[in-house]
Write an enzyme that holds these catalytic residues in place. Structure first.
Site, PDB file in Angstrom:
ATOM      1  N   THR A 148      12.065   3.997   3.506  1.00 24.53           N
ATOM      2  CA  THR A 148      10.758   3.655   4.090  1.00 24.53           C
ATOM      3  C   THR A 148      11.030   2.166   4.607  1.00 24.53           C
ATOM      4  O   THR A 148      11.334   2.336   5.887  1.00 24.53           O
ATOM      5  CB  THR A 148       9.962   3.442   2.994  1.00 24.53           C
ATOM      6  OG1 THR A 148      10.024   2.799   2.105  1.00 24.53           O
ATOM      7  CG2 THR A 148       9.123   5.028   2.541  1.00 24.53           C
ATOM      8  N   LYS A 170      16.045   4.960  -2.672  1.00 26.23           N
ATOM      9  CA  LYS A 170      15.219   4.189  -1.903  1.00 26.23           C
ATOM     10  C   LYS A 170      14.321   3.582  -2.613  1.00 26.23           C
ATOM     11  O   LYS A 170      13.876   3.485  -3.770  1.00 26.23           O
ATOM     12  CB  LYS A 170      14.450   5.305  -1.001  1.00 26.23           C
ATOM     13  CG  LYS A 170      13.352   5.795  -1.389  1.00 26.23           C
ATOM     14  CD  LYS A 170      12.004   5.254  -1.741  1.00 26.23           C
ATOM     15  CE  LYS A 170      11.540   4.204  -0.594  1.00 26.23           C
ATOM     16  NZ  LYS A 170      10.004   3.684  -0.964  1.00 26.23           N
ATOM     17  N   THR A 181       9.529   0.958  -7.563  1.00 24.39           N
ATOM     18  CA  THR A 181       9.186   1.866  -6.627  1.00 24.39           C
ATOM     19  C   THR A 181      10.467   2.371  -5.991  1.00 24.39           C
ATOM     20  O   THR A 181      10.794   1.747  -5.089  1.00 24.39           O
ATOM     21  CB  THR A 181       8.371   1.096  -5.465  1.00 24.39           C
ATOM     22  OG1 THR A 181       7.142   0.637  -5.982  1.00 24.39           O
ATOM     23  CG2 THR A 181       7.919   2.087  -4.503  1.00 24.39           C
ATOM     24  N   GLU A 261      11.973  -6.395  -0.155  1.00 24.12           N
ATOM     25  CA  GLU A 261      11.236  -6.828   0.989  1.00 24.12           C
ATOM     26  C   GLU A 261      11.075  -8.386   1.198  1.00 24.12           C
ATOM     27  O   GLU A 261      10.516  -9.150   0.488  1.00 24.12           O
ATOM     28  CB  GLU A 261      10.054  -6.531   1.230  1.00 24.12           C
ATOM     29  CG  GLU A 261       9.851  -4.858   1.473  1.00 24.12           C
ATOM     30  CD  GLU A 261       8.569  -4.407   1.256  1.00 24.12           C
ATOM     31  OE1 GLU A 261       7.523  -4.796   0.700  1.00 24.12           O
ATOM     32  OE2 GLU A 261       8.404  -3.208   1.603  1.00 24.12           O
ATOM     33  N   ASN A 380       4.137  -7.793   3.537  1.00 28.43           N
ATOM     34  CA  ASN A 380       3.163  -6.876   2.748  1.00 28.43           C
ATOM     35  C   ASN A 380       1.928  -7.227   2.839  1.00 28.43           C
ATOM     36  O   ASN A 380       0.850  -6.486   2.485  1.00 28.43           O
ATOM     37  CB  ASN A 380       3.528  -7.204   1.200  1.00 28.43           C
ATOM     38  CG  ASN A 380       4.533  -6.642   0.539  1.00 28.43           C
ATOM     39  OD1 ASN A 380       4.849  -5.479   0.661  1.00 28.43           O
ATOM     40  ND2 ASN A 380       5.758  -7.507   0.250  1.00 28.43           N
ATOM     41  N   SER A 385       1.064  -0.077   2.254  1.00 30.31           N
ATOM     42  CA  SER A 385       1.947   0.913   1.591  1.00 30.31           C
ATOM     43  C   SER A 385       0.975   1.492   0.281  1.00 30.31           C
ATOM     44  O   SER A 385       0.076   0.843   0.110  1.00 30.31           O
ATOM     45  CB  SER A 385       3.085   0.333   1.045  1.00 30.31           C
ATOM     46  OG  SER A 385       2.728  -0.701   0.043  1.00 30.31           O
TER      47      SER A 385
END
Lengths: 385, 385
Positions: A148, A170, A181, A261, A380, A385
């Site tokens: 993603t 992932k 996640t 991220e 974010n 998401s």
């Protein structure tokens, strides 16, 4: 090679239009046997996506023929229509593979709330396309199709004497234990029974993925699956298999941490001298979840006061006035007071090591996290998401 | 007027050189009686600063003559030297005021680890200077002297029939319950006994400061103090006093929220339909501490999926698939699925209201928090606290 490194597995990854970029977004991993052993662990979030509710039931008998995974939509909180989509995906795969749909696991990742008619049509078409493209070196394609916001695919292989474990993962955000996640599929050609696979998987994830806590946020879609084909004909000692699987899981967990991220530091918080392993974990996690600590690391500030303020919120056994804290090998706090000067600490490298000695026992644990950065906030706040 | 609004109090704020800016940094509040009633609540962090350890003991008998507060250094994790500094501060104040040092509370705020000889000398000099400057309209100066990264002083006054409560607060970061990072002094000329003051204070803070959770980080130095002089001669009904005190505390809590470091939204998370108040609080707090939710608000994104993912981590009584979520009055999620379109929500105002209906009972609670912004990261990576 990832999931197709061990014998007995085929995989594929195709583009089904779920991602607006046109990149691959549906993956299938198939176990060709002779054994069809499967085990899985799932998010402990009570807000569970449809594929989690399906897969929990499908894996219960320890038999798994295949896993279908999609990015580009979490199929979470999409109602009974969404659950039917997951069911239809398993049925489509079962039909084309000639196996029971009840032995097909489904994993989804992407935006919560995405799971409409268009999503369903693309997932079903993608599933058929991927099954038509299966090959025994398709692991790399599969690992690309589950990405993603990942900047790179995560793959790992561990080889022992005659048997192999391969894996793909992932995950780049919403990384908190129980699980982070993530979608992970691992495959092995070792001979395992269902109970052995389940025990090895739970033991390995407990000391790897469950100790990765990038941002304290627990996802709705996490799933880690282990498939065993037995194709090597070798039944390894349970301890040998367990340690190899844990090694693979730690490798993948570190790859997830390294791609979190917006992060600029990969932080290992090593807690030693704890009265119990549980205490060490709770102390490490309290630091990993402290935004002020994480922002200080971003600013290259060895702020031991924030470490003590974080661990003081736990009920672990220790005396706050008898704790040592080191940043990258420099002890800046001892016995609840300043030790070596902050200026001696170099926090410019990405790899950051915090050592907390609770002086209360012999247990230890390491929690992996990341710093809190401008880029984390940016990614974010802009990406849904 | 803050703490000098009620009769019977004097206060002062002076510059003692603890702040490099030369701004005021030592405050004193003195109760001239006739009653000398005091109550206080403290951080629940086990990592306690020296002034907390001192004040916990000093307030135990319910008698408080004065409070000395300094900014520019937390005097936390500064060893026995630091504790002696606190002790000497109380002794200096007691000597100059002609009261027992055991009836003087001390509060400090600033960088953890700061508390050396220079700090001690400045605090002691500042204490003497402040006592020399005491006046019955010194509340404003006192409120300025306790500021750290606060952009403005926080003051409030509540007046009832013949009696008054005044208060001042500081706090802009490390705001999490139990308590938020704050120093608060409140004064009243109502006639209270020690038990009544303590009960009213605990009850009021439970529904105000303890429900402010700006960044999930709990401080080492929090203290909220209530002093009663009885100078009005009026003994209010306990319920009347309690509701007035709660009103004052909520006012100050909202001022703290509105000045939280780097925030661009003040978020009220109202949880209704809970089986118990405790459930409502734990659900609200899980959202208030979710970095992904907080970053989404910064990006004006009504991301209800992140709300459900956050509350799903709690053990409160509710069905994740039977929850409604509204952003600023627009219900975007009902019964675990999408409701009105995200585009209908306007998140541009600073005041943000999230309504979560758990549909499981009649209890409710509101948690106050802020968004996660670039400025939060910047201020907390650059400023050592």
């Amino acid at each position: 090679m990832s999931v197709t490194a061990p014998q007995g597995f085929e995989a594929a990854g195709v583009a089904a239009g779920l991602k607006s970029t046109g990149k691959p977004d549906v993956a299938v991993v198939v176990n060709r046997g002779p054994l069809k052993v499967g085990a899985a662990v799932f998010t402990s979030n009570r807000a569970k996506a449809n594929p989690i509710m399906w897969s929990e039931r499908a894996v219960a008998d320890g038999v798994v023929e295949a896993v279908v995974l999609n990015s580009g939509g979490a199929n979470c909180f999409t109602g009974s229509f969404g659950f039917q989509t997951t069911h239809q995906t398993a049925e489509k795969a079962g039909e084309l593979l000639g196996v029971s749909s009840g032995d097909v696991l489904v994993c989804s990742t992407g935006l919560i709330g995405t799971g409409d008619e268009v999503f369903r049509a693309k997932v079903l078409t993608g599933t058929a396309d991927a099954i038509g493209s299966l090959s025994d070196d398709g692991g790399e394609d599969a690992s690309l199709a589950i990405m993603t916001t990942d900047s790179r695919p995560k793959r790992a292989v561990v080889t022992r004497d005659g048997w192999t474990i391969g894996g793909m993962a992932k995950g780049a955000g919403m990384l908190a234990p129980g699980l982070a996640t993530m979608l992970v599929v691992m495959t092995t050609d070792a001979v395992l029974d269902a109970a052995g696979a389940d025990a090895a998987l739970r033991s390995a994830t407990r000391v790897s993925f469950d100790r990765l806590d990038s941002d304290g946020c627990m996802s709705t879609n996490d799933q880690v699956t282990l498939l065993a084909s037995g194709a090597s004909g070798i039944a390894p000692d349970a301890d040998d298999f367990g340690s190899a699987l844990a090694e693979l899981c730690r490798d993948l967990a570190e790859q997830l941490q390294g791609d979190a991220e917006g992060a600029s530091h990969d932080i290992a918080i090593e807690v030693v001298g704890a009265a119990s392993e549980a205490d060490a974990v709770v102390v490490g996690r309290s630091v990993a979840r402290n935004n002020l600590f994480k922002a200080a690391i971003f600013g290259n500030d060895p702020n031991w006061g924030r470490v003590l303020a974080a661990i003081g919120t736990t009920d672990a056994a220790f005396d706050p006035y008898d704790v040592d804290v080191s940043f990258n090998g420099v002890r800046v706090c001892t016995a609840g007071g300043p030790d070596r000067p902050r200026e001696d600490v170099d926090l410019t490298p990405r790899a950051t090591r915090i050592l907390i000695d609770l002086r209360s026992g012999d247990a230890s644990a390491t929690i992996l996290t990341n710093d809190l950065t401008h880029d984390y906030v940016h990614e974010n706040s802009a990406y849904s998401s």
